[in-house]
Design an enzyme around this catalytic site. Structure first.
Site, short mmCIF file in Angstrom:
data_model
loop_
_atom_site.label_atom_id
_atom_site.label_comp_id
_atom_site.label_asym_id
_atom_site.label_seq_id
_atom_site.Cartn_x
_atom_site.Cartn_y
_atom_site.Cartn_z
N PHE A 26 -12.34 -7.40 13.29
CA PHE A 26 -11.25 -7.87 12.44
C PHE A 26 -10.81 -6.76 11.47
CE2 PHE A 26 -9.89 -9.98 8.44
CZ PHE A 26 -8.67 -10.44 8.92
N GLN A 27 -9.53 -6.49 11.44
CA GLN A 27 -8.94 -5.46 10.57
C GLN A 27 -9.55 -4.09 10.80
OE1 GLN A 27 -8.69 -7.04 6.51
NE2 GLN A 27 -6.70 -7.90 7.12
N GLU A 65 0.81 -1.22 0.00
CA GLU A 65 0.00 0.00 0.00
C GLU A 65 0.84 1.27 0.00
OE1 GLU A 65 -0.64 -2.65 1.84
OE2 GLU A 65 -2.76 -3.17 1.57
N MET A 106 24.20 9.16 3.05
CA MET A 106 23.89 10.40 3.76
C MET A 106 24.13 10.23 5.26
SD MET A 106 23.11 13.47 3.53
CE MET A 106 22.32 14.02 2.04
N LYS A 156 -17.97 -0.87 5.28
CA LYS A 156 -18.40 -1.85 4.29
C LYS A 156 -19.91 -1.83 4.07
CE LYS A 156 -17.50 -6.48 2.65
NZ LYS A 156 -16.84 -7.77 2.90
#
Ligand SMILES: Cc1cc2nc3c(=O)[nH]c(=O)nc-3n(C[C@H](O)[C@H](O)[C@H](O)COP(=O)(O)OP(=O)(O)OC[C@H]3O[C@@H](n4cnc5c(N)ncnc54)[C@H](O)[C@@H]3O)c2cc1C
Ligand SMILES: Cc1ncc(C[n+]2csc(CCOP(=O)(O)OP(=O)(O)O)c2C)c(N)n1
Ligand SMILES: [Mg+2]
Lengths: 568, 163
Positions: free
Chosen positions: A112-113, A50, A478, A162
């Site tokens: 869940f999630q 993602e 760096m 949802k």
């Protein structure tokens, strides 16, 4: 007719003219994916992580003036996306992020999630919404696009449970939307603009300092016209590169921590400073107390009042879109016979030329090892200065900024504010999709590229012929540079051991890999890579491990207290 | 310096956390914060008492204005204004303390709202410093419990904050 929330969302995206959505599916967005599947106006790009979706949408936006759109699922989809959202937020990039959420009746149940998406992202978005009722969906999406693109741009997130994407509602997309609580001042104050022009015309040692605001507002032409009209020197921040043509003799190079000697000296010693869409970042002005020590008048044009007088007090603040304000300034100057006093301006330029003689970007061109600067210079030559260059974060980023001369805006795409390693490759995907026929190059380092290397797979799927220029110094260069300068050469965890064979890795993903070890091979390899117009080519340049970025203003030091490359 | 900011904000879930989040993220002080809906139920009015240099308070005001749900921000301390805070304080009031406590409440124009044989619950309104003064005037040992609302404020005369 009644539509489901998912159908409504897709219709809204179509209305907004969205051609690409960058995303990754999951339970909470399955309704939306099903609707995406049933149409072909809005194309979906399936990333491999993602974070990649967000950076790709971001690169798409930076290179095209359009809004970048990303779609991720609830919970881990969102948390993976946060780095990308924060990256866009810090650089004021207009994006709309759609996230799935657990059903409304499960919110707060540790479902869940489930995660508190609105809460987690609140500090790194311009605004966010949780849509609890499908009847609010269309207007919320409209608001999201409106907020993302107006005023100071930024990412806006819309969280859709949802059950909302499943529920039915009448659909109509509002043509316009207004919010009583959101009315950014967009037109600069006429009196202030006049005052500013007066100050500019009276300046003896003027300096123009411009930033990301010029690029974001597509104000490069207006800026160039004004600067040429006045004959003043001009510098750009890292985010502002391309806002003024780098090959113009009035351009003095980037300024700041790794800016040119002449830009930093002029910034400190000018008597009138015109700041345009730039926010006086700590990497730009060095120690503020040191910066204050010099006496100068400052004019600051910015759309965001909170950018003005935040770190540096200014004398003439102008709140508004930079392009309109610059156009207004041009009009005033053109219609007036007054011009800046030629004699002092001439001696100011003589002073700047003197500073330029330091030749602060010089490096050893006869080295037996590949100098990273050489690679960027050759890249510039071969692409005629007209490629889109994305970068990751580190020394390679600075070298790309210093040695590639950007004459046009939106060609230089990098994470300046958050400094996100892993940005370069996925951003290049978005750039390539927005500019299908243009050469797109990702200048990266062997550490950064590994943070989103999985996107090589996405590049294969969508036939994105990006050229990856890996400046491989086997160090987090760096970090190593700071350790060399400030930590007594103790290179704590900055060496990259057990690196993959990048050539084989590229090949494993179905791309072309090349390893280049000699300075004499640099140009040939680049030419060969660009000749492969249809393929992604991963060029692994084995560079001088000891090379450092100069000039450098050490943290806490004044802008003019630069470390320069030792005599060669 | 102490400043009282009056804020009109959309009465929406999350607006409060956006504002309090802004203060903590940017390291600004909140001395007190009160909020309730206005006569227009779609809008809330918030009063925040904060402290900082003029530059800091200017930044706070700008940052608040930048929040999408914030409709208007006014620094009441920039002009004439009225400031009031409500305090409920439960004190021990037995024996000889009982009369003394009543007298003190009267002096501060407090009202006794609840009584038991051992305690009084006193209601006081006024500026924050008046409430402080009351607490200082009574012996610390007799205070059983205090609760304060934090300051609310409004401009004097024609100074009006609305959309
Ligand atoms: C390793 C590393 C090194 C760095 N070194 C340097 C360095 O040497 N020099 C350097 O410059 N930076 C450097 N940076 C980047 C630095 O951290 C900042 O990101 C950068 O300086 C900010 O650029 P900016 O001032 O142009 O602001 P941006 O972040 O681009 O902000 C844009 C400004 O323009 C305003 N604006 C936006 N749209 C409009 C509009 N339409 N009209 C008017 N105003 C608008 C915004 O409100 C904002 O104030 C470095 C970063 C990294 C990671
Ligand atoms: C996600 C993330 N983690 C850590 C850092 C800190 N950091 C800045 S530059 C750098 C090293 C980058 O190494 P490399 O990609 O090889 O580039 P080089 O400097 O060698 O050119 C690190 C670790 C960062 N910017 N981003
Ligand atoms: Mg490296």
């Amino acid at each position: 007719m009644q539509l489901t929330g998912a159908e409504i969302l897709i219709r809204c995206l179509q209305e907004e003219g969205v051609d690409y959505v960058f995303g990754y599916p999951g339970g909470a967005v399955l309704n939306i994916y099903d609707e995406l599947f049933k149409q072909n106006k809005v194309k979906h790009v399936l990333v491999r992580h993602e974070q990649g979706a967000l950076h790709a949408a971001d690169g798409y936006s930076r290179s095209s003036q359009k809004v970048g759109v990303a779609l991720v699922t609830s919970g881990p989809g969102v948390t993976n996306a946060v780095t990308g959202i924060a990256t866009a937020y810090m650089d004021s990039i207009p994006m709309v992020v759609i996230t799935g959420q657990v059903p409304t009746n499960a919110i707060g149940q540790d479902a869940f999630q489930e995660c508190d998406t609105v809460g987690i992202t609140r500090p790194c978005v311009k605004h966010n919404f949780l849509v609890k009722d499908v009847r609010d969906l269309a207007v919320t999406v409209k608001k999201a696009f409106y907020l993302a693109t107006t005023g100071r741009p930024g990412p806006v997130l819309v969280d859709i449970p949802k059950d909302v994407s499943q529920a039915l509602a009448e659909y109509s997309y509002p043509k316009t939307v207004t919010l009583r609580s959101y009315n950014p001042v967009t037109k600069g104050h006429a009196g202030q603009i006049k005052k500013a022009v007066q100050l500019l015309l009276e300046a003896k040692r003027p300096m123009v300092y411009t930033g990301g605001g010029v690029v974001l507002n597509d104000a490069a032409e207006s800026l160039t016209r004004l600067v040429r009209l006045l004959g003043f020197p001009c510098t750009n921040t890292l985010m502002g590169l391309g806002g003024f043509p780098a090959t113009d003799p009035q351009f003095t190079g980037m300024l700041g921590m790794h800016g040119t000697y002449e830009s930093n000296m002029a910034m400190q010693n000018c008597d009138v400073l015109l700041a345009v869409g730039a926010r006086f970042d700590d990497r730009v002005i060095g120690n503020p107390a040191h910066f204050y020590r010099a006496d100068r008048k400052i004019i600051h044009i910015d759309i965001d009042p909170s950018s003005i007088s935040k770190r540096v007090k200014v004398d003439v603040p102008i709140v508004g879109y930079v392009r309109d304000v610059l156009d207004e300034m041009v009009k005033i100057v053109e219609s007036s016979p007054a011009r800046p006093d030629a004699a002092p301006l001439k001696s100011w330029w003589a002073q700047i030329k003197e500073w330029q003689r330091k030749d602060c970007l010089r490096y050893d061109r006869d080295s037996k090892l590949i100098k990273p600067q050489l690679v960027v210079e050759k890249l510039y030559e071969i692409t005629g200065g007209d490629a889109f260059i994305t970068s990751d974060v580190g020394q390679h980023q600075m070298w790309a900024a210093q040695y590639y001369k950007f004459d046009k805006p939106r060609r230089w795409i990098n994470s300046g504010g958050l400094g996100t390693m892993g940005f370069g490759l996925p951003a290049a995907m978005g750039v390539q999709l927005a500019n299908p026929h243009a050469p797109v190059v990702c200048v990266t380092g062997e550490a950064s590229i590994q943070m989103c290397i999985q996107e090589l797979s996405t590049c294969k799927q969508y036939h994105l012929p990006i050229k990856v220029v890996n400046l491989n110094n086997r160090y987090m260069g760096m970090v190593r540079q700071w350790q060399e300068f400030f930590y007594g050469n103790r290179y704590a965890e900055s060496y990259m051991d057990a690196l993959p064979d990048f050539v084989k890795l590229a090949e494993a993903y179905g791309h072309v890999g090349m390893k280049i070890e000699k300075p004499g091979d640099v140009e040939g390899a680049l030419r060969e890579a660009f000749a492969q117009k249809e393929r992604l080519v991963f060029l692994d340049f084995i560079t001088d491990q000891t090379e450092n970025v100069f000039p450098m203003v050490p943290g806490g030091k004044g802008l003019t207290e630069m470390i320069l490359a030792e005599e060669l | 310096m102490r400043h009282i900011l009056s804020i009109l904000v959309e009465n929406e879930a999350g607006a409060l956390s956006r504002i309090s989040g802004l203060f903590s993220a940017r390291g600004y002080n909140i001395e007190s914060l009160t909020v309730a809906p206005t006569e227009d139920p779609t809008m809330s009015r918030m009063t925040i008492v904060t402290s900082g240099s003029d530059d800091v308070v200017e930044q706070i005001t700008k940052q608040l204005n930048k929040l999408v749900e914030v409709v208007k921000v006014v620094d009441l301390t920039e002009g004439n204004h009225i400031e009031r805070e409500l305090m409920l304080v439960k004190v021990r009031a037995a024996g000889k303390d009982r009369d003394e406590m009543k007298r003190l409440a009267d002096i501060f124009r407090g009202r006794i709202l609840d009584v038991t044989d051992k305690s009084y619950t006193i209601e006081l309104t006024g500026t924050g410093s008046k409430l402080d003064a009351f607490l200082q005037a009574i012996e610390p040992g007799v205070i059983l419990e205090t609760v304060r609302t934090g300051a609310s404020g409004i401009g004097r005369g024609e100074r009006i904050l609305r959309i």
